[in-house]
Write an enzyme that holds these catalytic residues in place. Sequence first.
Site, PDB file in Angstrom:
ATOM      1  N   THR A 161       0.823  -1.211   0.000  1.00 50.83           N
ATOM      2  CA  THR A 161       0.000   0.000   0.000  1.00 50.83           C
ATOM      3  C   THR A 161       0.857   1.261   0.000  1.00 50.83           C
ATOM      4  O   THR A 161       0.509   2.265  -0.623  1.00 50.83           O
ATOM      5  CB  THR A 161      -0.931   0.000   1.241  1.00 50.83           C
ATOM      6  OG1 THR A 161      -1.729  -1.178   1.193  1.00 50.83           O
ATOM      7  CG2 THR A 161      -1.823   1.221   1.268  1.00 50.83           C
ATOM      8  N   SER A 199       1.493  -7.435  -0.549  1.00 43.38           N
ATOM      9  CA  SER A 199       2.094  -8.545   0.197  1.00 43.38           C
ATOM     10  C   SER A 199       1.185  -9.772   0.214  1.00 43.38           C
ATOM     11  O   SER A 199       1.621 -10.858   0.580  1.00 43.38           O
ATOM     12  CB  SER A 199       2.477  -8.124   1.615  1.00 43.38           C
ATOM     13  OG  SER A 199       1.347  -7.835   2.386  1.00 43.38           O
ATOM     14  N   THR A 213       1.187  -4.453   4.188  1.00 42.63           N
ATOM     15  CA  THR A 213       0.906  -4.792   5.592  1.00 42.63           C
ATOM     16  C   THR A 213       0.201  -6.141   5.759  1.00 42.63           C
ATOM     17  O   THR A 213       0.221  -6.717   6.837  1.00 42.63           O
ATOM     18  CB  THR A 213       0.035  -3.703   6.255  1.00 42.63           C
ATOM     19  OG1 THR A 213      -1.166  -3.555   5.497  1.00 42.63           O
ATOM     20  CG2 THR A 213       0.769  -2.383   6.345  1.00 42.63           C
ATOM     21  N   ASP A 214      -0.411  -6.649   4.673  1.00 46.69           N
ATOM     22  CA  ASP A 214      -1.214  -7.876   4.819  1.00 46.69           C
ATOM     23  C   ASP A 214      -0.422  -9.045   5.403  1.00 46.69           C
ATOM     24  O   ASP A 214      -0.896  -9.741   6.290  1.00 46.69           O
ATOM     25  CB  ASP A 214      -1.799  -8.291   3.458  1.00 46.69           C
ATOM     26  CG  ASP A 214      -2.973  -7.414   3.051  1.00 46.69           C
ATOM     27  OD1 ASP A 214      -3.266  -6.459   3.803  1.00 46.69           O
ATOM     28  OD2 ASP A 214      -3.592  -7.686   2.002  1.00 46.69           O
TER      29      ASP A 214
END
Length: 400
Positions: free
Chosen positions: A69, A115, A146-147
């Site tokens: 992101t 990710s 961030t996933d």
Amino acid sequence: MLVASILLLFVQFASYFCFDVSEYLQRFLSYHRNISFYYEAEPDCEIASVLINDDTRYPSIKIFATGGTIASSGDSTTSNAGYSVNLTITDLLDNIPELSNVAKLTYQQIYNLGSNELTSLHVVKLRNEILQSLSDNSGVVITHGTDTLEETAFFLELTLNSCKPVVITGSMRPRTSLLYDGLMNLYMAVSVASDKSSTNRGVLVALNDRVISGIYATKSNSNSLDTFKNDEQGTLGIFVDDTINWFVQLPYKHLIAGKFADSKHLLNIEHGFQLPEVLILFGYQSVNIELIELAANHLNLKGIVLAGTGSGSWTDHGNMALKRLSGQFNIPIIYSTRNSNGIVPVGNLPKGNFAYSRAIAAGYLNPQKARILLQLCIIEGYSIEEISSVFKLVSGGSRS
Ligand SMILES: *[C@@H]1O[C@H](CO)[C@@H](O)[C@H](O)[C@H]1NC(C)=O
Ligand SMILES: *[C@@H]1O[C@H](CO)[C@@H](O)[C@H](O)[C@H]1NC(C)=O
């Protein structure tokens, strides 16, 4: 007493073969007398600094950009979903001139993906690049989606063993958002990686002011900026007003940190490389146990992690199937939980008729982290006993 006898034996053995033992002894003694502090003063932790403008020295930091992101753009300033990765690390750095007063930066766009798309090939490749660059730099920063950031952070904790800071960051809002958090998070990550006080703390996850341990960090909220947390284990430090303030003052190193740093199986990997197949099965009411049979029979599984209910409970029917299949395929079964906090203790492993020798409690590790730890054990060729001893290093984990 035991240590003394071993030492004596070692000295006798060494003198017999006429080589100088003093250097080895000194190293052995300094290591063991300082066992609780040994992370404090390692010689390779000299901050590699670079002279700029003839008079000012800056720590040299290498950034590995992987996408996420933080490198994404959306359709509008208020949209916070459905955006896509289309920016590079230079697009971000061009907007943070402040960093020229923090560090001497070099960077590498290692790939550019959300990710959710990352595989173990990407993560192992990243780890190997970091390993190489640590000798020439003061620290490393990674920009990441961030996933699955927590999986990469945990993997790096297990497979790197450097006193230098490895700081991983990302953002929750795309570049186009009114509330873009990427530039400040990247500034913070480079600042933390550049600070001498960040050495000897393992892999650090730095987002939204908070600095937390790569062992415990987990994404707690799918949308909020304030998402990376480790409620029970606590925040290591907080970045406020251009300063890193540590809550945990002692050098910090977890028992399993660096456990697989010397692995030969992660080096020289080929294009199709993947870590061993380990499936996560989610527990819920009326869970269909046939899933276990199907997976074990068709997926060449090397292990199973259960995201069980409560403190790792699974159904009796399921435990019987797992007992049989773990024996038939010789695979470990790790009991973790679908809850985001708390531990799975050995006391909650299947009992009586349901008990079996390949069942291991995950302690505080969530299913995705327990899976990574198990995959590394398997790639090293560990026996069930050795896997169990590794999970013992995780509070609450292993089997009775
Ligand atoms: C132990 O660590 C302290 C502080 O880093 C150092 O001053 C001392 O010399 C070390 N002791 C040994 C035996 O190496
Ligand atoms: C990235 O995507 C956004 C939104 O679709 C677009 O406006 C922008 O021009 C793109 N940037 C680049 C560098 O391709």
